[in-house]
Design a protein around this motif. Structure first.
Motif, PDB file in Angstrom:
ATOM      1  N   ILE A 140    -101.452 -26.024  39.379  1.00 62.04           N
ATOM      2  CA  ILE A 140    -102.498 -26.444  40.314  1.00 62.04           C
ATOM      3  C   ILE A 140    -103.271 -25.266  40.866  1.00 62.04           C
ATOM      4  O   ILE A 140    -104.491 -25.314  41.019  1.00 62.04           O
ATOM      5  CB  ILE A 140    -101.877 -27.279  41.462  1.00 62.04           C
ATOM      6  CG1 ILE A 140    -101.360 -28.613  40.916  1.00 62.04           C
ATOM      7  CG2 ILE A 140    -102.890 -27.505  42.578  1.00 62.04           C
ATOM      8  CD1 ILE A 140    -100.594 -29.432  41.938  1.00 62.04           C
ATOM      9  N   GLY A 141    -102.571 -24.196  41.189  1.00 58.68           N
ATOM     10  CA  GLY A 141    -103.237 -23.031  41.749  1.00 58.68           C
ATOM     11  C   GLY A 141    -103.337 -23.114  43.263  1.00 58.68           C
ATOM     12  O   GLY A 141    -102.635 -23.890  43.924  1.00 58.68           O
ATOM     13  N   ASP A 142    -104.262 -22.352  43.813  1.00 61.90           N
ATOM     14  CA  ASP A 142    -104.372 -22.217  45.265  1.00 61.90           C
ATOM     15  C   ASP A 142    -105.621 -22.874  45.838  1.00 61.90           C
ATOM     16  O   ASP A 142    -106.001 -22.601  46.976  1.00 61.90           O
ATOM     17  CB  ASP A 142    -104.383 -20.722  45.644  1.00 61.90           C
ATOM     18  CG  ASP A 142    -103.105 -20.008  45.217  1.00 61.90           C
ATOM     19  OD1 ASP A 142    -102.031 -20.636  45.315  1.00 61.90           O
ATOM     20  OD2 ASP A 142    -103.197 -18.848  44.782  1.00 61.90           O
ATOM     21  N   SER A 143    -106.252 -23.744  45.069  1.00 61.40           N
ATOM     22  CA  SER A 143    -107.492 -24.369  45.527  1.00 61.40           C
ATOM     23  C   SER A 143    -107.291 -25.859  45.798  1.00 61.40           C
ATOM     24  O   SER A 143    -106.326 -26.473  45.338  1.00 61.40           O
ATOM     25  CB  SER A 143    -108.593 -24.188  44.472  1.00 61.40           C
ATOM     26  OG  SER A 143    -108.828 -22.819  44.210  1.00 61.40           O
ATOM     27  N   THR A 144    -108.222 -26.438  46.519  1.00 62.02           N
ATOM     28  CA  THR A 144    -108.249 -27.877  46.742  1.00 62.02           C
ATOM     29  C   THR A 144    -108.221 -28.593  45.399  1.00 62.02           C
ATOM     30  O   THR A 144    -108.861 -28.157  44.436  1.00 62.02           O
ATOM     31  CB  THR A 144    -109.530 -28.269  47.501  1.00 62.02           C
ATOM     32  OG1 THR A 144    -109.608 -27.504  48.710  1.00 62.02           O
ATOM     33  CG2 THR A 144    -109.548 -29.756  47.837  1.00 62.02           C
ATOM     34  N   PHE A 145    -107.466 -29.694  45.324  1.00 59.52           N
ATOM     35  CA  PHE A 145    -107.384 -30.429  44.067  1.00 59.52           C
ATOM     36  C   PHE A 145    -107.367 -31.929  44.321  1.00 59.52           C
ATOM     37  O   PHE A 145    -107.178 -32.379  45.463  1.00 59.52           O
ATOM     38  CB  PHE A 145    -106.148 -30.004  43.269  1.00 59.52           C
ATOM     39  CG  PHE A 145    -104.834 -30.389  43.900  1.00 59.52           C
ATOM     40  CD1 PHE A 145    -104.135 -31.528  43.489  1.00 59.52           C
ATOM     41  CD2 PHE A 145    -104.263 -29.598  44.900  1.00 59.52           C
ATOM     42  CE1 PHE A 145    -102.919 -31.876  44.057  1.00 59.52           C
ATOM     43  CE2 PHE A 145    -103.042 -29.939  45.480  1.00 59.52           C
ATOM     44  CZ  PHE A 145    -102.372 -31.085  45.057  1.00 59.52           C
ATOM     45  N   CYS A 146    -107.569 -32.698  43.269  1.00 54.74           N
ATOM     46  CA  CYS A 146    -107.543 -34.153  43.351  1.00 54.74           C
ATOM     47  C   CYS A 146    -106.240 -34.673  42.756  1.00 54.74           C
ATOM     48  O   CYS A 146    -105.621 -34.020  41.918  1.00 54.74           O
ATOM     49  CB  CYS A 146    -108.728 -34.756  42.596  1.00 54.74           C
ATOM     50  SG  CYS A 146    -110.341 -34.372  43.310  1.00 54.74           S
ATOM     51  N   LEU A 147    -105.850 -35.862  43.191  1.00 52.37           N
ATOM     52  CA  LEU A 147    -104.658 -36.519  42.680  1.00 52.37           C
ATOM     53  C   LEU A 147    -104.910 -38.019  42.636  1.00 52.37           C
ATOM     54  O   LEU A 147    -105.484 -38.581  43.578  1.00 52.37           O
ATOM     55  CB  LEU A 147    -103.453 -36.242  43.588  1.00 52.37           C
ATOM     56  CG  LEU A 147    -102.200 -37.106  43.348  1.00 52.37           C
ATOM     57  CD1 LEU A 147    -101.508 -36.706  42.047  1.00 52.37           C
ATOM     58  CD2 LEU A 147    -101.234 -37.002  44.525  1.00 52.37           C
ATOM     59  N   THR A 148    -104.500 -38.660  41.555  1.00 50.64           N
ATOM     60  CA  THR A 148    -104.586 -40.117  41.512  1.00 50.64           C
ATOM     61  C   THR A 148    -103.518 -40.673  40.583  1.00 50.64           C
ATOM     62  O   THR A 148    -102.806 -39.939  39.901  1.00 50.64           O
ATOM     63  CB  THR A 148    -105.990 -40.595  41.101  1.00 50.64           C
ATOM     64  OG1 THR A 148    -106.148 -41.970  41.482  1.00 50.64           O
ATOM     65  CG2 THR A 148    -106.213 -40.447  39.604  1.00 50.64           C
ATOM     66  N   TYR A 149    -103.420 -42.000  40.595  1.00 46.54           N
ATOM     67  CA  TYR A 149    -102.450 -42.704  39.758  1.00 46.54           C
ATOM     68  C   TYR A 149    -103.065 -42.987  38.385  1.00 46.54           C
ATOM     69  O   TYR A 149    -104.273 -43.210  38.268  1.00 46.54           O
ATOM     70  CB  TYR A 149    -102.040 -44.012  40.428  1.00 46.54           C
ATOM     71  CG  TYR A 149    -101.527 -43.832  41.844  1.00 46.54           C
ATOM     72  CD1 TYR A 149    -100.284 -43.258  42.075  1.00 46.54           C
ATOM     73  CD2 TYR A 149    -102.292 -44.221  42.942  1.00 46.54           C
ATOM     74  CE1 TYR A 149     -99.808 -43.080  43.367  1.00 46.54           C
ATOM     75  CE2 TYR A 149    -101.825 -44.054  44.243  1.00 46.54           C
ATOM     76  CZ  TYR A 149    -100.585 -43.484  44.452  1.00 46.54           C
ATOM     77  OH  TYR A 149    -100.116 -43.298  45.728  1.00 46.54           O
ATOM     78  N   GLY A 150    -102.209 -43.053  37.369  1.00 46.35           N
ATOM     79  CA  GLY A 150    -102.688 -43.252  36.005  1.00 46.35           C
ATOM     80  C   GLY A 150    -102.860 -44.702  35.625  1.00 46.35           C
ATOM     81  O   GLY A 150    -102.795 -45.033  34.435  1.00 46.35           O
ATOM     82  N   ASP A 151    -103.084 -45.571  36.614  1.00 40.75           N
ATOM     83  CA  ASP A 151    -103.214 -46.994  36.292  1.00 40.75           C
ATOM     84  C   ASP A 151    -104.242 -47.713  37.159  1.00 40.75           C
ATOM     85  O   ASP A 151    -104.215 -48.941  37.261  1.00 40.75           O
ATOM     86  CB  ASP A 151    -101.853 -47.692  36.432  1.00 40.75           C
ATOM     87  CG  ASP A 151    -101.317 -47.628  37.861  1.00 40.75           C
ATOM     88  OD1 ASP A 151    -101.935 -46.977  38.720  1.00 40.75           O
ATOM     89  OD2 ASP A 151    -100.263 -48.253  38.122  1.00 40.75           O
ATOM     90  N   GLY A 152    -105.156 -46.973  37.790  1.00 41.07           N
ATOM     91  CA  GLY A 152    -106.148 -47.614  38.650  1.00 41.07           C
ATOM     92  C   GLY A 152    -107.530 -47.042  38.433  1.00 41.07           C
ATOM     93  O   GLY A 152    -107.694 -45.823  38.289  1.00 41.07           O
ATOM     94  N   VAL A 203    -107.714 -36.312  47.754  1.00 38.44           N
ATOM     95  CA  VAL A 203    -108.179 -34.926  47.745  1.00 38.44           C
ATOM     96  C   VAL A 203    -107.177 -34.160  48.606  1.00 38.44           C
ATOM     97  O   VAL A 203    -106.915 -34.551  49.752  1.00 38.44           O
ATOM     98  CB  VAL A 203    -109.604 -34.775  48.307  1.00 38.44           C
ATOM     99  CG1 VAL A 203    -110.072 -33.329  48.143  1.00 38.44           C
ATOM    100  CG2 VAL A 203    -110.568 -35.733  47.618  1.00 38.44           C
ATOM    101  N   LEU A 204    -106.608 -33.089  48.051  1.00 37.89           N
ATOM    102  CA  LEU A 204    -105.478 -32.437  48.700  1.00 37.89           C
ATOM    103  C   LEU A 204    -105.625 -30.920  48.737  1.00 37.89           C
ATOM    104  O   LEU A 204    -106.262 -30.317  47.861  1.00 37.89           O
ATOM    105  CB  LEU A 204    -104.180 -32.780  47.949  1.00 37.89           C
ATOM    106  CG  LEU A 204    -103.868 -34.266  47.732  1.00 37.89           C
ATOM    107  CD1 LEU A 204    -102.660 -34.414  46.814  1.00 37.89           C
ATOM    108  CD2 LEU A 204    -103.632 -34.968  49.055  1.00 37.89           C
ATOM    109  N   GLU A 205    -105.003 -30.341  49.749  1.00 38.20           N
ATOM    110  CA  GLU A 205    -104.844 -28.894  49.807  1.00 38.20           C
ATOM    111  C   GLU A 205    -103.491 -28.528  49.207  1.00 38.20           C
ATOM    112  O   GLU A 205    -102.519 -29.298  49.321  1.00 38.20           O
ATOM    113  CB  GLU A 205    -104.930 -28.406  51.261  1.00 38.20           C
ATOM    114  CG  GLU A 205    -106.279 -28.650  51.915  1.00 38.20           C
ATOM    115  CD  GLU A 205    -107.425 -28.020  51.154  1.00 38.20           C
ATOM    116  OE1 GLU A 205    -107.264 -26.873  50.689  1.00 38.20           O
ATOM    117  OE2 GLU A 205    -108.480 -28.683  51.021  1.00 38.20           O
ATOM    118  N   PRO A 206    -103.381 -27.371  48.569  1.00 41.79           N
ATOM    119  CA  PRO A 206    -102.114 -26.991  47.921  1.00 41.79           C
ATOM    120  C   PRO A 206    -100.926 -26.989  48.876  1.00 41.79           C
ATOM    121  O   PRO A 206     -99.788 -27.214  48.447  1.00 41.79           O
ATOM    122  CB  PRO A 206    -102.405 -25.582  47.388  1.00 41.79           C
ATOM    123  CG  PRO A 206    -103.881 -25.531  47.242  1.00 41.79           C
ATOM    124  CD  PRO A 206    -104.441 -26.375  48.345  1.00 41.79           C
TER     125      PRO A 206
END
Length: 285
Positions: free
Chosen positions: A117-129, A193-196
């Motif tokens: 992921i690294g040290d930057s803001t990243f996105c996360l979601t589910y693999g079925d929506g 949207v998440l921070e590390p």
């Protein structure tokens, strides 16, 4: 920015499909729902993906291993064991596939991909929506709020009629058939949207992301919600899958926010020294 996609669960509620492949590989319009999710993110300029694999994860890896070949025009010279690649339609994606374990919970899967992921803001979601979520706007909202985590709040239309019933009476005073919009509660629709630093809230593989970490972030005032009033639909059951397929076939898929012309033919690739699968020589033209 990277997008992490949870794709390792068993998908037991859609066992008709998931018995033979992981739920993110169940197809809508001839493409895995995972592909549809990635197209949504790519439409918003996010093309670097980390896929958390688990149950039958080798099928997800195989899909991407063969992706280029399946989207190319090729000629095979059987006598020379050669393959000529003429033209390919490939997505400009970087895809990292990580085996996060068969029994790992959602939080544990996220914890296991920390190094990617690294040290930057990243996105996360589910693999079925899927949904027509404005991811660009959700990222802007996240940065304006200054929290550590932002979830996308959605309202899913009810499938059944609802009514109020008191503890002391059998009389029904109001009834709403399949409530929609403001009549339904806000729920977690993924597309985070998440921070590390949220990874510090995940102690081990047994951590369920939606319980301990999100509950703690909310208690600390570090969790915000981006309200999405448009289309959103998880693929939990075969009924859901058939509904999404029907929308796609009718040309009325609201989550298809991308333009087909964005997937353009790539220039002929340069010759490479490694042999193609089942061929001793790869030649491009």
């Amino acid at each position: 920015m990277k997008a992490v996609i949870l794709a390792g669960g068993y998908g037991t509620r859609i066992s008709e499909e998931s018995a033979i492949r992981p739920k993110p590989m169940v197809e809508i319009g001839g493409r895995p729902i995972l592909w549809h999710i990635m197209k949504i993110y790519a439409h918003h300029g996010i093309t670097d993906f980390v896929i958390c694999c688990g149950f039958k994860g080798h099928l997800i890896k195989q899909y991407f291993a063969d992706y280029f070949l399946h989207n190319a025009d090729v000629t095979f010279r059987m006598d020379r064991n050669e393959m000529h690649v003429h033209r390919a339609h490939a997505e400009p994606w970087t895809v990292t596939l990580v085996d996060t374990g068969q029994e790992t919970m959602t939080g544990g899967r996220l914890r296991r991909v920390r190094e990617y992921i690294g040290d930057s803001t990243f996105c996360l979601t589910y693999g079925d929506g899927v949904g027509d979520v404005d991811i660009t706007a959700s990222i802007k909202h996240h940065r304006e709020q200054g929290g550590l985590a932002t979830l996308t709040a959605v309202r899913q239309p009810g499938r059944f009629g609802v009514f109020n019933l008191s503890d002391t009476s059998s009389s029904v005073h109001d009834f709403t058939e399949k409530p929609t919009g403001g009549e339904t509660p806000w729920i977690n629709g993924g597309f985070f949207v998440l921070e590390p630093s949220v990874l510090d809230y995940i102690p081990d593989d047994d951590t369920v992301w939606e319980k301990g970490p999100l509950e703690q972030l909310a208690a600390e005032g570090r969790l915000t919600a981006f309200r999405h009033a448009g289309f959103w639909q998880p693929m939990d059951t075969l009924r859901d899958r058939n509904m999404l397929e029907g929308l796609w076939q009718a040309g009325d898929a609201p989550w298809k926010v991308w333009n087909d012309s964005r997937t353009a033919a790539t220039p002929a690739v340069q010759p490479v020294s490694t042999p193609a699968p089942n061929a001793s020589t790869l030649v491009t033209s």
